[in-house]
Design an enzyme around this catalytic site. Structure first.
Site, PDB file in Angstrom:
ATOM      1  N   HIS A 196      59.971   9.410   2.947  1.00 43.88           N
ATOM      2  CA  HIS A 196      58.625   9.214   2.409  1.00 43.88           C
ATOM      3  C   HIS A 196      58.037  10.562   2.009  1.00 43.88           C
ATOM      4  CE1 HIS A 196      58.167   4.980   3.411  1.00 43.88           C
ATOM      5  NE2 HIS A 196      58.616   5.217   4.621  1.00 43.88           N
ATOM      6  N   ASP A 237      69.236   3.572   8.663  1.00 41.81           N
ATOM      7  CA  ASP A 237      67.931   3.152   8.126  1.00 41.81           C
ATOM      8  C   ASP A 237      67.165   4.372   7.614  1.00 41.81           C
ATOM      9  OD1 ASP A 237      65.827   1.580   7.318  1.00 41.81           O
ATOM     10  OD2 ASP A 237      65.083   1.116   9.316  1.00 41.81           O
ATOM     11  N   ARG A 293      65.776   5.027  -2.607  1.00 44.57           N
ATOM     12  CA  ARG A 293      64.466   4.992  -3.289  1.00 44.57           C
ATOM     13  C   ARG A 293      64.532   4.942  -4.814  1.00 44.57           C
ATOM     14  NH1 ARG A 293      62.195   3.051   1.058  1.00 44.57           N
ATOM     15  NH2 ARG A 293      61.414   4.568   2.590  1.00 44.57           N
ATOM     16  N   ASP A 332      65.664  -6.209   3.126  1.00 49.50           N
ATOM     17  CA  ASP A 332      65.200  -5.294   4.160  1.00 49.50           C
ATOM     18  C   ASP A 332      63.874  -4.634   3.792  1.00 49.50           C
ATOM     19  OD1 ASP A 332      65.710  -3.738   6.684  1.00 49.50           O
ATOM     20  OD2 ASP A 332      65.465  -2.112   5.246  1.00 49.50           O
ATOM     21  N   ASN A 372      65.015  -2.398  -1.896  1.00 51.82           N
ATOM     22  CA  ASN A 372      63.559  -2.328  -2.074  1.00 51.82           C
ATOM     23  C   ASN A 372      63.150  -1.126  -2.925  1.00 51.82           C
ATOM     24  OD1 ASN A 372      64.329  -0.607   0.032  1.00 51.82           O
ATOM     25  ND2 ASN A 372      62.466  -0.943   1.216  1.00 51.82           N
ATOM     26  N   PHE A 422      55.780   3.344   7.385  1.00 48.92           N
ATOM     27  CA  PHE A 422      56.830   3.147   8.377  1.00 48.92           C
ATOM     28  C   PHE A 422      58.119   3.792   7.873  1.00 48.92           C
ATOM     29  CE2 PHE A 422      53.966  -0.429   9.093  1.00 48.92           C
ATOM     30  CZ  PHE A 422      53.905  -0.529  10.470  1.00 48.92           C
TER      31      PHE A 422
END
Length: 431
Positions: free
Chosen positions: A306, A302, A59, A149, A89, A320
């Site tokens: 969050h 993965d 992150r 991804d 990402n 997600f």
């Protein structure tokens, strides 16, 4: 600070019980009756090469409220990982040499695991223009794995060009296989449960059609393709066919797709919301069998942290993603060892040796032998533990909380030094 110690009576992947002498960053001897400044009794423990995660979301930069490189690698260490590959990402997206070098530098500063940045395939993950693949490959971070991804590289022309480009430096494209037109507004697996709940379905064919296309493109340009988070029985069959044909394809499965099914969505607990979605028990069985027989090469977490407000909300509004670093080894033990269908050697292959090989990590995934880097994890396979919400991660969105799983990571050794021996949680003042 120099180190010189012996791990006494540790069981290796081949079943033999050995002493392992470590001095500074390297293993200097493996055998019997070894001596050093310190001896650590490892009777009953299994010693394996440190785990390598080919699919981690750290992150940082940009989403530090969810995770940072420091907290993410602390979580990795608690899970037995000595290397993680950080997905692109972030914000800004890791699509330039500058950003990937920043991520790699943060990993070195943290000091809990090797952090290998994954570069974006396209600028801004927008799928329209190739990112600076060569510049990232030639940067100090030496990027070899590229992925959008979170988004699929859905344009076949862009995918072909990417596959052609990375051949020059033996890179690999890691594809998030999801045909976007087939998954607009999708909330869970398309099937009997989605029909019952009235939630928009994510059909298996949306994954399978992209995998079929991409393995054919990889064959056409003679390049390497890696399939992220394989989740369906049909995807397994396509990868099996492609490997039999000699196509350069590898594939990963996540811990949650090996254990959980779409029946859990009946609770509307958004901790079970993930992309690709939890599938059926038939898919889970196929994934387990494919991991055991070698069709699926690796387990990758993965790990997708969050903040609580992104998950503690209505299902349709929830993000997600799930945590995975601290529980991956226990789920691998459940599937491979407790089932009686495989062994510690295969365990080591799917969590350490194969991911290191796919990514070209020269100092990870090495056999426990003299001359190798001392990246080692020690597991007590006799322990059963109930998963709790306390974690080194900044987030708490683990779907495994409350489950009883086998095995415990007792020590993680990264380049000769213990990252897990005393509790990282205690260091953080959280236990």
């Amino acid at each position: 600070m120099p180190t010189n110690y012996v791990l006494k009576n540790a069981q290796l992947a081949d079943g033999s019980v050995q002493d392992i002498q470590i001095q500074d960053e390297k293993i200097v001897a493996v055998g019997k009756s070894l001596r050093a400044d310190e001896t650590i009794d490892c009777t009953g423990l299994v010693a394996l090469p440190g785990f390598v995660d080919l699919h981690t979301h750290l992150r940082e930069p940009g989403f530090e409220q969810s995770e940072t490189v420091l907290t993410g690698t602390q979580s990795a260490a608690l899970g037995g990982f000595t290397a993680v590959h950080a997905m692109a990402n972030t914000m800004p997206v890791a699509d330039t040499a500058g950003v990937v070098e920043q991520v790699a530098s943060l990993g070195k500063e943290a000091g809990y695991a090797d952090v290998y940045p994954i570069g974006a395939v396209t600028v801004g993950l927008e799928g329209k223009q190739l990112a600076e693949l060569g510049a990232m490959a030639n940067s100090k971070a030496k990027v070899r794995v590229f992925s959008d991804d979170g988004k699929c590289v859905h344009d076949p022309v862009i995918m072909r060009r990417a596959l052609e480009y990375v051949k020059a430096f033996d890179g690999v494209i890691a594809q998030h296989a999801q045909e976007p037109r087939l998954t607009e507004g999708a909330q869970m697996h398309e099937g009997a449960v989605s029909a019952e709940l009235g939630l928009t379905g994510w059909p298996s064919v949306a994954e399978e059609s992209i995998i079929a296309r991409d393995v054919l493109l990889a064959e056409h340009v003679d390049s390497r393709i890696h399939i992220c988070h394989l989740s369906t029985k049909g995807s397994v069959e396509i990868v099996r066919w492609a490997k039999a044909r000699g196509i350069k394809v590898t594939a990963e499965v996540t811990p949650h797709h090996l254990l959980l099914t779409d029946d859990l969505v009946r609770s509307y607990d958004s901790v079970y919301k993930v992309n690709p979605p939890l599938r059926t028990s038939e898919d889970v069985t196929a994934l387990r069998e494919a991991l055991i027989d070698g069709t699926i090469d690796i387990i990758a977490t993965d790990h997708a942290p969050h903040p609580i407000e992104s998950k503690d909300c209505e299902w349709n509004a929830a993000a997600f993603g799930m945590l995975g670093l601290e529980t991956a080894a226990s789920i691998a033990q459940e599937v491979l060892i407790q089932s009686g269908k495989s062994d510690w050697n295969r365990f080591s292959q799917v969590l350490s040796k194969n991911p290191a090989r796919i990514a070209g990590d020269q100092e990870q995934g090495q056999e426990i032998q003299a001359g190798s880097f001392a990246n080692i994890v020690l597991i007590d396979p006799r322990v059963k533990r109930k998963v709790v919400s306390e974690s080194a991660s900044k987030s708490i969105n683990s779907p495994f909380v409350g489950l009883e799983l086998p095995g415990k990571i007792t020590h993680t050794i990264y380049r000769g030094y213990f990252t897990v021996r005393d509790s990282i949680l205690a260091e953080q003042g959280r236990s």
